[in-house]
Design a protein around this motif. Structure first.
Motif, PDB file in Angstrom:
ATOM      1  N   THR A  34       0.829  -1.201   0.000  1.00 60.30           N
ATOM      2  CA  THR A  34       0.000   0.000   0.000  1.00 60.30           C
ATOM      3  C   THR A  34       0.868   1.257   0.000  1.00 60.30           C
ATOM      4  OG1 THR A  34      -0.130   0.189   2.405  1.00 60.30           O
ATOM      5  CG2 THR A  34      -1.726  -1.267   1.322  1.00 60.30           C
ATOM      6  N   ALA A  35       0.239   2.393  -0.242  1.00 61.96           N
ATOM      7  CA  ALA A  35       0.980   3.654  -0.298  1.00 61.96           C
ATOM      8  C   ALA A  35       1.713   3.950   1.001  1.00 61.96           C
ATOM      9  CB  ALA A  35       0.027   4.803  -0.641  1.00 61.96           C
ATOM     10  N   ASP A  36       1.153   3.488   2.128  1.00 59.02           N
ATOM     11  CA  ASP A  36       1.823   3.701   3.410  1.00 59.02           C
ATOM     12  C   ASP A  36       2.565   2.446   3.871  1.00 59.02           C
ATOM     13  OD1 ASP A  36      -0.491   2.323   3.821  1.00 59.02           O
ATOM     14  OD2 ASP A  36      -1.383   3.761   5.212  1.00 59.02           O
ATOM     15  N   CYS A  37       2.872   1.569   2.919  1.00 57.75           N
ATOM     16  CA  CYS A  37       3.763   0.411   3.131  1.00 57.75           C
ATOM     17  C   CYS A  37       3.180  -0.670   4.035  1.00 57.75           C
ATOM     18  CB  CYS A  37       5.126   0.865   3.645  1.00 57.75           C
ATOM     19  SG  CYS A  37       6.031   1.881   2.445  1.00 57.75           S
ATOM     20  N   ASN A  38       1.862  -0.819   4.018  1.00 55.92           N
ATOM     21  CA  ASN A  38       1.234  -1.968   4.661  1.00 55.92           C
ATOM     22  C   ASN A  38       1.213  -3.145   3.683  1.00 55.92           C
ATOM     23  OD1 ASN A  38       0.720  -0.442   6.930  1.00 55.92           O
ATOM     24  ND2 ASN A  38      -1.411  -0.012   6.389  1.00 55.92           N
ATOM     25  N   ILE A  39       0.922  -4.340   4.223  1.00 55.17           N
ATOM     26  CA  ILE A  39       0.730  -5.507   3.364  1.00 55.17           C
ATOM     27  C   ILE A  39      -0.676  -5.431   2.788  1.00 55.17           C
ATOM     28  CG2 ILE A  39       0.705  -8.020   3.234  1.00 55.17           C
ATOM     29  CD1 ILE A  39       2.488  -8.109   5.685  1.00 55.17           C
ATOM     30  N   GLY A  40      -0.780  -5.361   1.483  1.00 50.68           N
ATOM     31  CA  GLY A  40      -2.091  -5.301   0.857  1.00 50.68           C
ATOM     32  C   GLY A  40      -2.765  -6.663   0.829  1.00 50.68           C
ATOM     33  N   PRO A  41      -4.071  -6.700   0.587  1.00 50.60           N
ATOM     34  CA  PRO A  41      -4.812  -7.973   0.608  1.00 50.60           C
ATOM     35  C   PRO A  41      -4.335  -8.973  -0.440  1.00 50.60           C
ATOM     36  CG  PRO A  41      -6.182  -6.164  -0.220  1.00 50.60           C
ATOM     37  CD  PRO A  41      -4.958  -5.542   0.357  1.00 50.60           C
ATOM     38  N   ALA A  42      -3.873  -8.475  -1.589  1.00 43.55           N
ATOM     39  CA  ALA A  42      -3.373  -9.405  -2.608  1.00 43.55           C
ATOM     40  C   ALA A  42      -2.109 -10.107  -2.134  1.00 43.55           C
ATOM     41  CB  ALA A  42      -3.114  -8.665  -3.916  1.00 43.55           C
ATOM     42  N   SER A  43      -1.273  -9.381  -1.388  1.00 41.81           N
ATOM     43  CA  SER A  43      -0.058  -9.999  -0.861  1.00 41.81           C
ATOM     44  C   SER A  43      -0.378 -11.031   0.208  1.00 41.81           C
ATOM     45  CB  SER A  43       0.877  -8.931  -0.285  1.00 41.81           C
ATOM     46  OG  SER A  43       1.438  -8.158  -1.312  1.00 41.81           O
ATOM     47  N   THR A  44      -1.362 -10.740   1.043  1.00 38.39           N
ATOM     48  CA  THR A  44      -1.774 -11.727   2.046  1.00 38.39           C
ATOM     49  C   THR A  44      -2.196 -13.020   1.354  1.00 38.39           C
ATOM     50  OG1 THR A  44      -2.480  -9.999   3.586  1.00 38.39           O
ATOM     51  CG2 THR A  44      -3.396 -12.197   3.929  1.00 38.39           C
ATOM     52  N   ALA A  45      -2.967 -12.908   0.284  1.00 39.99           N
ATOM     53  CA  ALA A  45      -3.389 -14.091  -0.471  1.00 39.99           C
ATOM     54  C   ALA A  45      -2.204 -14.766  -1.159  1.00 39.99           C
ATOM     55  CB  ALA A  45      -4.448 -13.701  -1.499  1.00 39.99           C
ATOM     56  N   PHE A  46      -1.268 -13.965  -1.625  1.00 40.00           N
ATOM     57  CA  PHE A  46      -0.048 -14.465  -2.273  1.00 40.00           C
ATOM     58  C   PHE A  46       0.724 -15.374  -1.324  1.00 40.00           C
ATOM     59  CE2 PHE A  46       4.562 -13.474  -2.884  1.00 40.00           C
ATOM     60  CZ  PHE A  46       4.751 -13.980  -4.160  1.00 40.00           C
ATOM     61  N   TYR A  47       0.886 -14.962  -0.077  1.00 42.83           N
ATOM     62  CA  TYR A  47       1.610 -15.778   0.898  1.00 42.83           C
ATOM     63  C   TYR A  47       0.765 -16.979   1.352  1.00 42.83           C
ATOM     64  CZ  TYR A  47       4.957 -11.939   1.062  1.00 42.83           C
ATOM     65  OH  TYR A  47       5.897 -10.997   0.716  1.00 42.83           O
ATOM     66  N   GLU A  48      -0.529 -16.773   1.489  1.00 46.78           N
ATOM     67  CA  GLU A  48      -1.401 -17.864   1.912  1.00 46.78           C
ATOM     68  C   GLU A  48      -1.391 -19.005   0.899  1.00 46.78           C
ATOM     69  OE1 GLU A  48      -6.007 -18.677   3.380  1.00 46.78           O
ATOM     70  OE2 GLU A  48      -5.488 -16.757   2.445  1.00 46.78           O
ATOM     71  N   TYR A  49      -1.299 -18.669  -0.374  1.00 48.04           N
ATOM     72  CA  TYR A  49      -1.318 -19.679  -1.444  1.00 48.04           C
ATOM     73  C   TYR A  49      -0.206 -20.707  -1.236  1.00 48.04           C
ATOM     74  CZ  TYR A  49      -1.702 -21.225  -6.387  1.00 48.04           C
ATOM     75  OH  TYR A  49      -1.875 -21.938  -7.547  1.00 48.04           O
ATOM     76  N   ARG A  50       0.964 -20.247  -0.837  1.00 49.43           N
ATOM     77  CA  ARG A  50       2.069 -21.173  -0.605  1.00 49.43           C
ATOM     78  C   ARG A  50       1.838 -21.990   0.673  1.00 49.43           C
ATOM     79  NH1 ARG A  50       4.814 -17.041  -2.750  1.00 49.43           N
ATOM     80  NH2 ARG A  50       5.923 -16.227  -0.949  1.00 49.43           N
ATOM     81  N   ALA A  51       1.283 -21.348   1.686  1.00 50.78           N
ATOM     82  CA  ALA A  51       1.024 -22.075   2.936  1.00 50.78           C
ATOM     83  C   ALA A  51       0.069 -23.243   2.698  1.00 50.78           C
ATOM     84  CB  ALA A  51       0.448 -21.120   3.981  1.00 50.78           C
ATOM     85  N   LYS A  52      -0.916 -23.042   1.852  1.00 48.65           N
ATOM     86  CA  LYS A  52      -1.895 -24.092   1.568  1.00 48.65           C
ATOM     87  C   LYS A  52      -1.263 -25.289   0.864  1.00 48.65           C
ATOM     88  CE  LYS A  52      -6.033 -22.975   0.178  1.00 48.65           C
ATOM     89  NZ  LYS A  52      -7.147 -22.382  -0.595  1.00 48.65           N
TER      90      LYS A  52
END
Length: 650
Positions: A34-52
């Motif tokens: 995000t503009a203020d350097c948070n983890i955006g929702p797409a990135s959360t899903a990106f990391y979750e995909y590997r965990a699954k």
């Protein structure tokens, strides 16, 4: 259960945390910051995909610990920015709920701050900090960190580690390799200080030790700390493996896992992230040597995607853990398939750098072989269609195979027709190139997955309008690809001329020693490199003023470097006008005639879409889609993405 790879699948305890196997998800930057350097929702899903997919841990990359001296647009974590802590908490939860351990990479780029910024003007305006005052190769001034700032940065590592633990992360990685700040202090090349942080090895290691002490104090005992170390910097002026061993020995008492990588990011990208020109596991020897001298578990990394090789690494004691990044983009279910003894189902990474080139170009992620990457929010599962339909896929190249596989997974009745005697399309020709075997294997693997999904594959079957009408499909997906472009050059149909797509039909040992590759695009350049590696004398002829503009920005520099390394004779601005039994007659940019001798001519002048097949089939079903090269000559990435989504649209 009798595991095929018992060492790779065995759990391991690090600190007070148990990991379900020895396959770890190495750091890879997210897709939306995000503009203020948070983890955006797409990135959360990106990391979750590997965990699954069954991996033991997933490491989020990169958390900048001290934005005051590191202006890169990467993740920040603090209590002042709205949503900052929450974004990390949601991400840790998304990873952990699938049984993987969530970790986060604590990082500071030092004098390479701004590397990932796509806004070059902003990058130029950054104030660069490093261990010593210097001027970078690109002309940017680097300012020496004061001891006061060093103390701030050391404290910041602990502060961010504590917040990561609060957010639910159960492990942290301190990035001490690849030319980033900790590595810059370790390196005699970067570190020219004369105070207690410079000079002797003990002084150069001091910053890393203080960072690790700060992190340990913040997270407490038993909380796993992983340290990423370049086992050797692999360039003149940097530290070598012997010194890498000594660095590891000076740090091991402060860490729970030593992650041994290689090289420096700005001085060896293709080594740190091994390219297709290097053997798989080319950096494992560094971990193997360091492991002999330390008592903590050791992880290795670098172009690993073969379970048999990874099993051998652990079984033989070269390392305790293998880490993967690109391989888990290509197939996030790789660990699960290993656990289930289904390693022949793994879709392997091609080491083509599409994932890394896309991030540098557009700040997103894509993967050539996995159409879900970067689109995880659209859904990571392929759900059944509401109504099963009869689907005819014409052409079993990468796009057609992916379309057929996705359609079958959705419950459709799928018939896949291929006019040749094997699936793979343009991938079949890649078996001729030694370092592109994974591209050839991709066609075989997708074909196997299609069969197991229930696709009816009809080989040696050309689909014309009459055939399509007889099938009576509800949907046709046309994926007939492209054909080699053969310009009207006199002699181009001679016996000594081989189209690049037919090279695999020829015994390369019988081609002769003097070869001309006509066409300096990606295919021609890679063929030239391969033949030069087979000790042929190769001339590479290109009519334009540059080679391989169609290669991505990560692969192209390494491609050009390999052409130079192999001493290939390159002739740019040379247009072929005639081919004879003895070679090629060209014209240079001034119109001068240049005669080149060669026993064999490899023609790599590009591809042309097979539009006539598309036009013929357009009215043979109520719904007709066209994908891949038959639409516009492009890449495997494009064909796979279009094939998947054409099937999802049914």
């Amino acid at each position: 259960m009798n595991r095929k790879y018992p060492h790779l699948t065995r759990p391991i305890r690090i600190g007070n945390v148990y990991f379900r196997n020895r396959m770890f998800g190495a750091p890879m930057g997210g897709t939306d910051i995000t503009a203020d350097c948070n983890i955006g929702p797409a990135s959360t899903a990106f990391y979750e995909y590997r965990a699954k997919g069954g991996v033991a841990n997933v490491t989020v990359s990169e958390l900048v610990v001290h934005p005051k001296t590191e202006g890169s647009h990467m993740y920040h974590l603090d209590l002042q920015t709205p949503g900052s802590l929450a974004s990390f908490t949601y991400t840790a939860d998304a990873i952990r709920r699938h049984g993987a351990i969530a970790s986060v990479e604590l990082s500071h780029s030092g004098q390479y701050a701004g590397t990932y910024l796509t806004d070059k003007d902003k990058k130029d305006g950054l104030y660069q900090w490093g261990p010593s005052e210097t001027v970078r190769a690109d002309g940017r001034a680097v300012h020496q960190l004061t001891e006061e700032l060093i103390s701030e940065i050391v404290a910041a590592y602990g502060e961010k580690a504590a917040l990561a633990k609060k957010a639910g992360f159960e492990m942290v990685m301190v990035h001490g390799g690849h030319g980033w700040l900790v590595n810059q202090f370790l390196s005699p090349y970067f570190n020219k200080r004369t105070d207690r942080y410079g000079g002797s090895l003990e002084n150069r290691v001091r910053f890393a030790q203080e960072v690790l002490d700060s992190v340990r104090k913040a997270v407490g005992p038993g909380f796993p700390i992983e340290f990423r170390l370049s086992g050797s910097e692999l360039f003149d002026g940097g530290y070598d493996l012997n010194e890498g061993v000594e660095i590891a020995k000076l740090l091991e008492s402060r860490i729970d896992l030593l992650h041994v990588s290689a090289g420096t990011y700005q001085r060896g990208f293709g080594v740190t992230h091994p390219s297709m020109f290097l053997p798989h596991g080319s950096n494992v020897y560094l971990a193997a040597e360091i492991k002999k001298h330390v008592s903590v578990p050791v992880a290795t990394i670098g172009g690993l995607n073969d379970p048999a090789q990874m099993e051998e690494i652990i079984a033989s004691g070269k390392a305790d853990i293998v880490e993967m990044a690109r391989a888990l983009l290509a197939d996030p279910e790789l660990p699960k398939k290993v656990m289930l003894n289904q390693d022949d189902h793994i879709v392997r990474c091609l080491r083509c750098y599409t994932c890394m080139a896309e991030r540098a170009t557009t700040s997103t992620r894509r993967c050539t072989v996995n159409p879900i990457i970067g689109r995880e929010l659209d859904g990571m599962e392929i759900l059944p269609a509401a109504q099963s339909k009869k689907v005819l896929v014409v052409g079993a190249g990468p796009g057609g195979l992916r379309a057929a596989l996705t359609a079958a997974k959705r419950g459709h009745q799928v018939i896949l027709c291929e006019q040749h005697n094997e699936v793979g399309g343009i991938l079949v020709g890649e078996q001729a190139i030694s370092f592109k075997q994974e591209m050839y294997q991709l066609g075989i693997t997708l074909g196997k997955l299609c069969q197991e999904a229930g696709v009816e594959i009809r080989l040696n079957t050309r689909v014309d309008k009459a055939y399509a009408d007889a099938v009576g499909a509800d949907v046709i997906i046309i994926a007939v690809g492209s054909a080699p472009f053969v310009p009207p050059i006199k002699g181009i149909d001679g016996d000594n001329v081989i189209q690049i797509t037919d090279l695999h039909h020829h015994n390369q040992d019988e081609l002769g020693n003097d070869i001309i590759v006509l066409g300096g695009g990606l295919a021609g350049c890679e063929a030239a490199i391969h033949l030069a590696r087979k000790h042929k004398h190769v001339k590479l002829v290109e009519m334009n003023d540059e080679l391989s503009p169609d290669a991505n920005i990560r692969h192209r520099p390494l491609l050009l470097a390999e052409i130079e390394r192999q001493k290939i004779e390159v002739l740019k601005d040379h247009k072929a006008v005639e081919i004879s039994a003895h070679g090629i007659r060209c014209e240079d940019e001034q119109g001068n005639v240049v005669d080149l001798t060669g026993e064999q001519i490899i023609c790599a002048l590009g591809q042309r879409s097979r539009r006539s097949a598309v036009d013929e089939l357009w009215d043979s079903a109520p719904l007709v889609s066209q994908i891949g090269d038959c639409v516009k000559v492009s890449t495997i990435t494009t064909a796979v993405y279009q094939g998947h989504h054409a099937a999802m649209d049914i």
